[in-house]
Design an enzyme around this catalytic site. Sequence first.
Site, PDB file in Angstrom:
ATOM      1  N   ARG A 219     -51.122  35.619   3.304  1.00 40.14           N
ATOM      2  CA  ARG A 219     -50.398  36.876   3.382  1.00 40.14           C
ATOM      3  C   ARG A 219     -49.293  36.751   4.427  1.00 40.14           C
ATOM      4  O   ARG A 219     -49.330  35.877   5.301  1.00 40.14           O
ATOM      5  CB  ARG A 219     -51.351  38.026   3.742  1.00 40.14           C
ATOM      6  CG  ARG A 219     -51.885  37.960   5.157  1.00 40.14           C
ATOM      7  CD  ARG A 219     -53.088  38.894   5.395  1.00 40.14           C
ATOM      8  NE  ARG A 219     -52.839  40.251   4.987  1.00 40.14           N
ATOM      9  CZ  ARG A 219     -53.352  40.809   3.880  1.00 40.14           C
ATOM     10  NH1 ARG A 219     -54.168  40.119   3.111  1.00 40.14           N
ATOM     11  NH2 ARG A 219     -53.077  42.043   3.565  1.00 40.14           N
ATOM     12  N   GLY A 240     -47.709  28.930   3.032  1.00 38.82           N
ATOM     13  CA  GLY A 240     -47.834  29.640   4.305  1.00 38.82           C
ATOM     14  C   GLY A 240     -47.337  31.085   4.231  1.00 38.82           C
ATOM     15  O   GLY A 240     -46.745  31.515   3.235  1.00 38.82           O
ATOM     16  N   HIS A 241     -47.531  31.800   5.321  1.00 37.78           N
ATOM     17  CA  HIS A 241     -47.152  33.216   5.405  1.00 37.78           C
ATOM     18  C   HIS A 241     -45.637  33.379   5.276  1.00 37.78           C
ATOM     19  O   HIS A 241     -44.866  32.561   5.775  1.00 37.78           O
ATOM     20  CB  HIS A 241     -47.618  33.808   6.732  1.00 37.78           C
ATOM     21  CG  HIS A 241     -47.020  33.147   7.925  1.00 37.78           C
ATOM     22  ND1 HIS A 241     -45.803  33.504   8.448  1.00 37.78           N
ATOM     23  CD2 HIS A 241     -47.461  32.121   8.683  1.00 37.78           C
ATOM     24  CE1 HIS A 241     -45.532  32.750   9.471  1.00 37.78           C
ATOM     25  NE2 HIS A 241     -46.515  31.889   9.643  1.00 37.78           N
ATOM     26  N   ASN A 242     -45.219  34.431   4.587  1.00 34.93           N
ATOM     27  CA  ASN A 242     -43.806  34.806   4.477  1.00 34.93           C
ATOM     28  C   ASN A 242     -42.950  33.810   3.703  1.00 34.93           C
ATOM     29  O   ASN A 242     -41.712  33.885   3.745  1.00 34.93           O
ATOM     30  CB  ASN A 242     -43.176  35.035   5.864  1.00 34.93           C
ATOM     31  CG  ASN A 242     -43.766  36.237   6.560  1.00 34.93           C
ATOM     32  OD1 ASN A 242     -44.810  36.136   7.194  1.00 34.93           O
ATOM     33  ND2 ASN A 242     -43.132  37.387   6.419  1.00 34.93           N
ATOM     34  N   SER A 260     -42.595  30.996   6.400  1.00 25.56           N
ATOM     35  CA  SER A 260     -41.258  31.577   6.432  1.00 25.56           C
ATOM     36  C   SER A 260     -40.185  30.730   5.762  1.00 25.56           C
ATOM     37  O   SER A 260     -38.989  30.971   5.947  1.00 25.56           O
ATOM     38  CB  SER A 260     -40.820  31.875   7.873  1.00 25.56           C
ATOM     39  OG  SER A 260     -41.722  32.785   8.458  1.00 25.56           O
TER      40      SER A 260
END
Lengths: 348, 348, 348
Positions: A219, A240-242, A260
């Site tokens: 998330r 990974g996140h974002n 990211s």
Amino acid sequence: MEFSAQSIADLLKGTVEGNPDIKVNNVSKIEEGKPGTLSFLANPKYTNFIYTTNSSIVLVNKDFKAEKEIKATLIRVENAYESFANLLEFYNSQRHHKSGIEQPSYIDETAKYGDHIYIGAFTYIGKHVKIGNNVKIHPQVFIGDNVTIKDNVTIFPGVKIYYDSIIGNYCTIHAGSIIGADGFGFAPTDTKDYKKIPQIGNVILEDYVELGANMCIDRATMGSTIIRKGVKLDNLIQIGHNVEIGENTVMAAQGGIAGSTKIGKNCMFGGQIAIANHITVADGVKAAARSGIAGSIKTEDAIVMGAPAFDIRQFQKSHIVFTKLPEMRKQLIEMEKEIAELKKKLDS
Amino acid sequence: MEFSAQSIADLLKGTVEGNPDIKVNNVSKIEEGKPGTLSFLANPKYTNFIYTTNSSIVLVNKDFKAEKEIKATLIRVENAYESFANLLEFYNSQRHHKSGIEQPSYIDETAKYGDHIYIGAFTYIGKHVKIGNNVKIHPQVFIGDNVTIKDNVTIFPGVKIYYDSIIGNYCTIHAGSIIGADGFGFAPTDTKDYKKIPQIGNVILEDYVELGANMCIDRATMGSTIIRKGVKLDNLIQIGHNVEIGENTVMAAQGGIAGSTKIGKNCMFGGQIAIANHITVADGVKAAARSGIAGSIKTEDAIVMGAPAFDIRQFQKSHIVFTKLPEMRKQLIEMEKEIAELKKKLDS
Amino acid sequence: MEFSAQSIADLLKGTVEGNPDIKVNNVSKIEEGKPGTLSFLANPKYTNFIYTTNSSIVLVNKDFKAEKEIKATLIRVENAYESFANLLEFYNSQRHHKSGIEQPSYIDETAKYGDHIYIGAFTYIGKHVKIGNNVKIHPQVFIGDNVTIKDNVTIFPGVKIYYDSIIGNYCTIHAGSIIGADGFGFAPTDTKDYKKIPQIGNVILEDYVELGANMCIDRATMGSTIIRKGVKLDNLIQIGHNVEIGENTVMAAQGGIAGSTKIGKNCMFGGQIAIANHITVADGVKAAARSGIAGSIKTEDAIVMGAPAFDIRQFQKSHIVFTKLPEMRKQLIEMEKEIAELKKKLDS
């Protein structure tokens, strides 16, 4: 399941040549054909096999002309390859045709679901979950609070979808994958330990995404990790996140994209690749298996290899020299000696 | 969940400037602010956004001075960044506030558990298991015989913990991870097959360990695989039998540590790294993503890269030359010719 | 479980020297011996520890001669190492001795199973499944329709086995592994998106296969993905569709084999290796950890390293030069200058 030649011909709008009542219950390659199976002939290279195959039925193109006797029953269709693919799809859809709600399962009273759904035993559906029509959720799946699952989605056994995730239409998620676990975010403290950064964003899968088995999409810390329409991700991948992955990008097994990073559309990534965090990869980029993309790639359709990765042709040339480095070193030492001798001669 | 500006200000011991009754149900970055969300302003670089943001509430430092009109309601606090982090933590703790024992679940009659616990549906708790206070075990988790889980632990859906494992206080384990499966130990026989070496040790997580999703920690052959206090391990990581990882060491996704290796404290490992078996890595070592640590590293705080890994600056320099190897090879061949010509001239 | 020295001696056909009633409930290394544990002495290097160990019981070879007083009770056996291994195996078999069918579980009425089986709670067994004798299926396992599981198989918690798979005798599958998910097959379309290629084959594990935790074996597109007798695969491994792995080949954690590749027998692969699709690897090949095998290897017993991989000794030599490339480059530039000077001198 068994199907007669006639029933298959009817389904494919083809015509039978041979025994319309002969039955098959599986498929095989024409060169490995067994009685009771169906094969297809599309590539002319394989034409010889049609005279020797033991398959009971062979799909052929409408205009196929036999030069010898053929044992198998033929079904003539417009395009043998496409018909075969359609047949497999039909077969698969029949196999997976489960429906209803098996017991015991756990469905929170605030959850809502549409028509024609299948919910397998031991599946858990949390508070305020919304599930659309024609959704199949196999056994032992976990759907956290406030998750939205749109129409025509298939979720295989043991998938875990954390709270707030959104799963688009026609998505498929294979067994054991984890959607929406926390991103790996920890802030170092003065005492050399770490303080957890709360991960309060979510994961969004757009339509037609297919995810392999035992893979993970974290998330977002804030906002959303977004997998765009038509993306296909293989087994054991880490997102990974974002991260944002553009439309129709595909990635083979065991690759990873760090937090990211933004990936373009129509990219193709081989197995076990690694992509660093906070970078951008342009549309149409291809990376060979095991590549490590350490910095942004701005050139569309670039093809890279190596770790850190660079242009694939350059990499391959460099790698050839790499395999010969010891000889090259010897050469260098030899040349040093020769230069020294030349100097000596010249000075004397 | 919705919160009013006043209730947030009360929680953070701040003061409201604007509408105390305005409500938010999510957070956003100040530059992407939407109505109904809360943002914060800490970095002066972002100050301009406070005049244009559509966020309903913005947390600002006590001494912030507005230079133009601001649409959003402000909450002034001692430290806007810290207050924001605290707010997220509070929000998260509210979200995950489940309690009680859901049915159906399977709890062996010899298992014991403390106060304020949550056990989700379809979770299995074996014989002689001991569970402390304030423990949340989400649905579909497996806790094997004789496992000990201390206080304030959170275990997400589908985690499997084999028999005899010990989970310390304040540990968090994300979905699908496997603790205590057998180490990969097989002894070759005279007939070229393998005999299994029984794996009868266990796994110990000390306090404040956080594990990602779908990762694996193998039990020790004998003795214990030990993850020390404060270690953070990301998704899809593999920790072999009898490994020991020192305090506050962190490792990004998809890395692996082979059997019997001892890692120091305060180390940092990038994604997809590999560490060989039976070696020692000193305290404070850092390894770039994709590094392969093939031998012991005795220098504290060393920073390495490559596979096999060596000093990161040396690696980066070598890699630059690697990308130019074909030219270098051409140069070498050119020089050989020149030397041969020089020799000829000199001899003539 | 506690065992007396006499009962252990009886089991191992050894003789007790000391207190036959002393009891142990665990094992330890002789150099780390604790009261209540049993150790063994096989390697003469460790002989000194027998005089100081705190283990309650030590297994020794029949002909061991003590030179000082020994506190521990001894059990003399033919071969101390083998007896210890047998003891561990016996201990393990006792520990895992579960039987019967726990509730709630889901067993389709068309499924059949043999004698002496264990089916854990929350396990799901589909239509027409056939399960042999002495099979242990732990909690939360999924067995899809038409799966066959032969005799003496152990399946740990949370394993998911898709429809049509065949699991041979004496196989062991660790927690969370996924057998038979779809191969990663998509055909590009004219509109830059992908059409799924139906995956209608299956997975076959022959006898004595052991699979680690959270690993994946994809079903074949058509035909079978085949894992031959005695193969051992570690955690988090990916095996693509239509792969065939020869007898007694072993692979360490996090490796991957891409689709349609055929691996020989008696191969050994280190951790995190990658093997490309549609290639062949000869019998007895060894690859070091992190190797990337990009093309077929036809030489039996070849040992390779690197990515792309080549002969391990050549790789190691090349890697040494790689670490010195910057110096080599300086040398080269230096030599160029010297040659230029020599030329100048010679021409003047």
